[in-house]
Design a protein around this motif. Structure first.
Motif, mmCIF file in Angstrom:
data_model
loop_
_atom_site.group_PDB
_atom_site.id
_atom_site.type_symbol
_atom_site.label_atom_id
_atom_site.label_comp_id
_atom_site.label_asym_id
_atom_site.label_seq_id
_atom_site.Cartn_x
_atom_site.Cartn_y
_atom_site.Cartn_z
ATOM 1 N N UNK A 26 -40.980 24.541 -7.384
ATOM 2 C CA UNK A 26 -39.752 25.115 -7.944
ATOM 3 C C UNK A 26 -39.224 26.262 -7.101
ATOM 4 N N UNK A 27 -40.105 26.920 -6.362
ATOM 5 C CA UNK A 27 -39.684 28.074 -5.555
ATOM 6 C C UNK A 27 -39.241 27.676 -4.150
ATOM 7 N N UNK A 28 -39.303 26.390 -3.824
ATOM 8 C CA UNK A 28 -38.879 25.929 -2.497
ATOM 9 C C UNK A 28 -37.401 26.249 -2.293
ATOM 10 N N UNK A 29 -37.068 26.746 -1.120
ATOM 11 C CA UNK A 29 -35.698 27.154 -0.816
ATOM 12 C C UNK A 29 -35.018 26.089 0.039
ATOM 13 N N UNK A 54 -38.467 15.199 -4.181
ATOM 14 C CA UNK A 54 -38.116 16.508 -4.694
ATOM 15 C C UNK A 54 -36.695 16.674 -5.187
ATOM 16 N N UNK A 55 -35.961 15.580 -5.382
ATOM 17 C CA UNK A 55 -34.647 15.734 -6.000
ATOM 18 C C UNK A 55 -34.799 16.171 -7.451
ATOM 19 N N UNK A 83 -49.242 22.088 -14.158
ATOM 20 C CA UNK A 83 -49.738 21.786 -12.815
ATOM 21 C C UNK A 83 -49.504 22.979 -11.892
ATOM 22 N N UNK A 84 -50.474 23.284 -11.049
ATOM 23 C CA UNK A 84 -50.330 24.430 -10.149
ATOM 24 C C UNK A 84 -49.186 24.263 -9.158
ATOM 25 N N UNK A 85 -48.759 23.015 -8.925
ATOM 26 C CA UNK A 85 -47.668 22.769 -7.980
ATOM 27 C C UNK A 85 -46.288 22.957 -8.589
ATOM 28 N N UNK A 86 -46.208 23.030 -9.907
ATOM 29 C CA UNK A 86 -44.902 23.138 -10.542
ATOM 30 C C UNK A 86 -44.136 24.360 -10.028
ATOM 31 N N UNK A 95 -49.655 18.276 -1.486
ATOM 32 C CA UNK A 95 -48.919 18.714 -0.298
ATOM 33 C C UNK A 95 -47.553 18.059 -0.094
ATOM 34 N N UNK A 96 -47.324 16.919 -0.732
ATOM 35 C CA UNK A 96 -46.118 16.153 -0.410
ATOM 36 C C UNK A 96 -45.243 15.803 -1.605
ATOM 37 N N UNK A 97 -45.850 15.298 -2.672
ATOM 38 C CA UNK A 97 -45.061 14.804 -3.805
ATOM 39 C C UNK A 97 -44.261 15.925 -4.451
ATOM 40 N N UNK A 98 -42.967 15.701 -4.581
ATOM 41 C CA UNK A 98 -42.104 16.678 -5.225
ATOM 42 C C UNK A 98 -41.527 17.729 -4.303
#
Length: 199
Positions: free
Chosen positions: A186-189, A170-171, A179-182, A20-23
């Motif tokens: 990556x799609x975070x705006x 997340x820089x 990983x399912x979070x990749x 939920x948080x890392x990256x």
């Protein structure tokens, strides 16, 4: 079965942090500062140790309010050294007070966020690493940011600490590609009209 970065193991707290948080890109300057402080406290320790103590840290450091911490002195250092809920390390505690002053000298939350995100032009770097073994402890960019932070008066912000901070905030998207979070990260705006400027 859900695939994750292997570093979080199966500890529920660590898994939740990973999921939920890392990256996740962190654009709030005060939150960026708090995470930098906690990464500094991690030096020589494991991150799960800090994670387990994070609530105690937040209570002891007044919600990580730089304006409050910047006014602290020796009595406050002594108080924190007596707090068993946190990492009792004089150098790191004193550095936190100095880092609060450095943060305020830069102008606070927005200028700090603008400065840090300016290194990546406001958009997270994407590593596309296949395994944890491919991930470096530090990079040329984390080394440069470390040098610049130190010039601005920050301490406990070496290249390795800074790279861990960049990953956490997340820089850089350092979730391994399997990983399912990749893809989710990556799609975070990023926010509209960020105006990334370095002071």
């Amino acid at each position: 079965m859900t695939q994750r970065c292997t570093w979080c193991g199966d500890d529920p707290l660590y898994v939740a942090y990973h999921d939920t948080e890392w990256g996740v890109p962190e654009y709030d300057g005060r939150a960026l500062w708090e995470k930098l402080i906690l990464d500094g406290f991690q030096a020589g320790l494991s991150w799960i140790t800090i994670l387990r103590k994070r609530d105690a840290f937040r209570e002891a450091f007044q919600g990580f309010d730089p304006a409050v911490i910047a006014e602290w002195g020796e009595d406050d250092v002594a108080r924190l050294l007596g707090n068993s809920g946190i990492i009792r390390h004089r150098g790191k505690i004193e550095a936190t007070i100095g880092n609060a002053r450095a943060y305020l000298d830069l102008g606070g939350a927005r200028p700090f966020a603008d400065w840090i995100w300016g290194y990546v032009d406001g958009k997270p770097l994407v590593s596309r690493r296949a395994s944890l073994s491919d991930t470096p402890a530090a990079t040329q960019l984390s080394t440069q940011i470390s040098k610049d932070l130190k010039k601005a008066g920050f301490k406990f912000c070496g290249p390795t600490i800074v790279y861990a901070w960049m990953q956490a905030c997340g820089l850089v998207n350092d979730h391994v590609t399997g990983c399912f979070r990749f893809d989710q990260v990556a799609s975070a705006v990023p926010p509209a009209s960020p105006g990334w400027e370095r002071p």
